[in-house]
Every structure is written in structure tokens, then in C-alpha cells.
Design an enzyme around this catalytic site. Structure first.
Site, mmCIF file in Angstrom:
data_model
loop_
_atom_site.group_PDB
_atom_site.id
_atom_site.type_symbol
_atom_site.label_atom_id
_atom_site.label_comp_id
_atom_site.label_asym_id
_atom_site.label_seq_id
_atom_site.Cartn_x
_atom_site.Cartn_y
_atom_site.Cartn_z
ATOM 1 N N THR A 1 4.142 63.236 37.205
ATOM 2 C CA THR A 1 3.955 64.667 37.137
ATOM 3 C C THR A 1 2.488 65.093 37.031
ATOM 4 O O THR A 1 1.670 64.338 36.543
ATOM 5 C CB THR A 1 4.697 65.065 35.854
ATOM 6 O OG1 THR A 1 6.030 64.702 36.025
ATOM 7 C CG2 THR A 1 4.551 66.493 35.485
ATOM 8 N N ARG B 1 19.318 66.075 39.153
ATOM 9 C CA ARG B 1 18.829 65.794 37.794
ATOM 10 C C ARG B 1 17.576 66.655 37.551
ATOM 11 O O ARG B 1 16.710 66.777 38.404
ATOM 12 C CB ARG B 1 18.491 64.315 37.681
ATOM 13 C CG ARG B 1 17.787 63.902 36.375
ATOM 14 C CD ARG B 1 16.278 63.895 36.523
ATOM 15 N NE ARG B 1 15.582 63.321 35.364
ATOM 16 C CZ ARG B 1 14.280 63.404 35.175
ATOM 17 N NH1 ARG B 1 13.529 64.022 36.046
ATOM 18 N NH2 ARG B 1 13.721 62.855 34.119
ATOM 19 N N GLY C 1 14.338 67.199 34.862
ATOM 20 C CA GLY C 1 13.607 66.578 33.753
ATOM 21 C C GLY C 1 13.043 67.614 32.791
ATOM 22 O O GLY C 1 13.498 68.761 32.734
ATOM 23 N N ASP C 2 12.031 67.184 32.046
ATOM 24 C CA ASP C 2 11.455 68.050 31.015
ATOM 25 C C ASP C 2 10.455 69.069 31.548
ATOM 26 O O ASP C 2 10.226 70.105 30.922
ATOM 27 C CB ASP C 2 10.725 67.181 29.980
ATOM 28 C CG ASP C 2 9.592 66.387 30.629
ATOM 29 O OD1 ASP C 2 9.853 65.744 31.673
ATOM 30 O OD2 ASP C 2 8.463 66.409 30.118
ATOM 31 N N THR D 1 3.869 64.597 30.480
ATOM 32 C CA THR D 1 4.307 63.731 31.577
ATOM 33 C C THR D 1 4.932 62.478 30.988
ATOM 34 O O THR D 1 4.425 61.926 30.015
ATOM 35 C CB THR D 1 3.145 63.338 32.492
ATOM 36 O OG1 THR D 1 3.605 62.334 33.404
ATOM 37 C CG2 THR D 1 1.948 62.796 31.726
ATOM 38 N N GLY D 2 6.023 62.052 31.562
ATOM 39 C CA GLY D 2 6.658 60.852 31.040
ATOM 40 C C GLY D 2 8.144 60.867 31.327
ATOM 41 O O GLY D 2 8.618 61.638 32.169
ATOM 42 N N GLY E 1 11.339 62.041 31.206
ATOM 43 C CA GLY E 1 11.723 63.404 30.844
ATOM 44 C C GLY E 1 12.874 63.540 29.872
ATOM 45 O O GLY E 1 12.878 64.446 29.030
HETATM 46 N N1 ASP Z 1 8.426 64.099 33.220
HETATM 47 C C1 ASP Z 1 8.805 63.963 34.597
HETATM 48 C C2 ASP Z 1 10.319 63.995 34.688
HETATM 49 O O1 ASP Z 1 10.986 63.408 33.862
HETATM 50 C C3 ASP Z 1 8.317 62.720 35.254
HETATM 51 C C4 ASP Z 1 6.898 62.315 35.009
HETATM 52 O O2 ASP Z 1 6.206 62.898 34.210
HETATM 53 O O3 ASP Z 1 6.455 61.356 35.631
HETATM 54 O O4 ASP Z 1 10.823 64.569 35.625
#
Ligand code: ASP
Length: 306
Positions: A171, A199, A201-202, A222-223, A225
Site C-alpha cells: 500500500t 475482500r 483490507g484496512d 500498511t501491512g 490488513g
Molecule cells: N494493508 C493492505 C491491505 O491489507 C496491504 C498492504 O499494506 O500491503 O489491503
């Protein structure tokens, strides 16, 4: 005082595989996005405009997992999510699961400013975009060879690397404080490689991947989610400052290095407070990140310590 911090995702390539020209390209992409956002602040523009410009620059760069460089769902589609928040008014806008929008952050902003809603998804979001004069792009616009190869790696059952690492770069996001003391946060993503279709995410969830409140700070995450949603990461950081008397750095470290680790939530955040303090913390191998404050040099980093 004004300042800006951006990220281009957590879960970078292992250091050994990075290096050389590849690393230079990522650093150049971060520098260009940082400059785009910083130029807005320097010209006395708003933090909302600064985070929008910075995120759009990252969305248009195929190296990053947002806009053009978005990763694929398991069934080979690209579904994009984005959110933006104004710390002064607590207005917020988000889109999720859009498939024809070149710059989802622009649409999230239009949702915030013109829809009367906070979040629109899928076809409804795209119809709203058309009504607002956006040009829709064909799905093929998001079809980049590198992301397709990553999907094939996941489909073939390659578990040697985490999903975040296979996404190479996650992200994108930005947080800013402008000269009038206004905070803003913005996040945009293609999600996680090989995610199930529909789906979410966060990133587009206000309080999880994105939050801004002038009384505390602005956060973009970012991470992985799912864990970021469960920990309400961005809002938790703001609350620790507002109600727990924490300084920005403490609040960020507690959430990223304690709460998220308890949930095995890999990733990180960038954050800025109303005094222009910046925190960029992660529990993954690296996080593409950059920041610049008024009167200071730009800082660009991928791994730790740099
Ligand atoms: N946070 C994002 C998600 O879960 C993915 C990412 O940050 O790489 O969609």
C-alpha cells in the site's frame, strides 16, 4: 511548521534481493512523491491537497501497490481501495473494490466532499465517479507483468515468502501537517496479492488504515490488513495521544511493536502530529518511507537503521 511523511508499503524484498538499480528506482519513486506533496505545502497549500498529490504520484508509479501497480486477486482481477481524512473537520471519504479508477484517492476525496457519505464500494462508487466527471479506465490498465508473475507465484503454492513480501511493496500513503495546523491522512492500495475477490483490507477503513484528528495526529498504515482492522490501528494511535498522554513516537511504538505483534500483524505506519513531529515505525523487514519538514532535508529509507 509544516511537514509530510509518505510510505510505499511494508514487506519489502529481502535486502539481498533488493540493491542496485532496483533500489534506486524505488527511492526515486518515493522522492518524486515526497516532492509533489511537499511542493503543495511550501506553496501554502492544504495538508489535504499535499497528501492527495503525494498519493497520486505513487498510484501512477507501477512499482507501488496502488493504482497502476495494484496486485491481483486470486482470480486475476485488480480491486482497489483508498481513503482520505481531514483532521480539522473529521470529514472522511473512502472507496473500496473499484476496478476502473486510475486514482482511487481522488475518488475517495470526491466521496468525502460531494457524496454525503463516507464510503462507497464497487459499481456504486464507479457510477458516482462518472457523475463527478471521472474517466473510467479499462481493467487492462492495471495489468502489469510483474504483478501477474507474483500472482502466479502464489497460485503455485510458493510459501517461502510471506504474502506481503510477494507483493514486494504494499500500500501507499501520506500524512501531512500544513502551515495552518491542519492534519490530513490518505492511503491507497491494491490490497494483498492473491486476496479473495471482494475482500476489503484496512486501508479504506477509517480508524484502521487511515485516520486524522487535529487534536492528536494523522496516521496512514500498511501491512496485513485483517490485523490492522482488528487492532483499529490508526485510531488507537490517535487515542493514546489524546487520552493517554503519550507522545507521538510512544503511541506509534506501542501499537506497531506491541499490539500488532501480539496479533502477528506484520506492517507499519507513518504518522505526524500537530507540532510536526513525524514517526515512521514498522515490525516488518522494511518499509518504504520518506519524510520532509519545513526547513529540513528530505529523508528516504527502506530498511532499518538508515
Ligand atoms: N494493508 C493492505 C491491505 O491489507 C496491504 C498492504 O499494506 O500491503 O489491503
Amino acid at each position: 511548521m509544516f511537514g509530510l511523511a509518505i510510505h510505499g508499503g511494508a514487506g519489502t524484498l529481502p535486502r539481498a534481493e533488493m540493491g542496485g538499480e532496483r533500489e534506486l528506482k524505488y527511492r526515486a519513486g518515493l522522492a518524486a512523491a515526497l516532492d509533489a506533496g511537499y511542493a503543495v505545502l511550501e506553496a501554502r497549500g492544504t495538508s489535504l491537497d499535499a497528501v492527495t498529490r503525494a498519493v497520486m504520484a505513487l498510484e501512477d508509479n507501477p512499482l507501488f501497490n496502488a493504482g497502476l501497480g495494484s496486485v491481483f486477486t486470486l482470480d486475476g482481477r485488480n480491486e482497489l481501495d483508498a481513503a482520505i481524512m481531514d483532521g480539522r473537520t473529521l470529514n472522511a471519504g473512502a472507496v473500496c473494490g473499484v476496478t476502473h479508477i486510475r486514482n482511487p484517492i481522488e475518488l475517495a476525496r470526491a466521496v468525502m466532499e460531494h457524496s454525503g457519505y463516507v464510503m462507497l464500494s464497487g459499481e456504486g462508487a464507479e457510477e458516482f465517479a462518472l457523475n463527478r466527471g471521472f474517466t473510467l479506465v479499462p481493467r487492462s490498465y492495471f495489468h502489469t507483468p510483474e504483478r501477474w508473475r507474483q500472482l502466479e507465484r502464489i497460485r503455485s503454492g510458493d510459501t517461502g515468502l510471506s504474502a506481503l513480501t510477494i507483493s514486494h511493496v504494499g500500500t501507499v500513503g501520506a500524512v501531512a501537517l500544513d502551515g495552518e495546523g491542519r492534519l490530513a491522512a490518505a492511503t491507497s492500495t491494491g490490497g494483498m496479492t492473491g486476496k479473495r475477490y471482494n475482500r476489503i483490507g484496512d486501508s479504506p477503513i477509517i480508524g484502521a488504515g487511515t485516520y486524522a484528528d487535529d487534536r492528536s495526529c494523522a496516521v496512514s498504515a500498511t501491512g496485513h490488513g485483517e490485523m490492522f482492522i482488528r487492532a483499529a490501528v490508526a485510531h488507537d494511535i490517535c487515542s493514546r495521544m489524546r487520552f493517554g498522554g503519550r507522545a507521538l513516537g510512544e503511541a506509534v511504538r506501542e501499537v506497531v511493536l506491541e499490539e500488532l505483534i501480539k496479533l502477528k500483524g506484520e506492517g507499519g505506519v507513518v504518522a505526524i502530529d500537530a507540532q510536526g513531529e513525524i514517526a515512521m515505525e514498522f515490525n516488518s523487514e522494511g518499509m518504504f518511507r520518506a519524510s520532509r519538514r519545513a526547513g529540513e532535508e528530505a529523508r528516504i529509507a527502506i530498511y532499518r537503521p538508515e
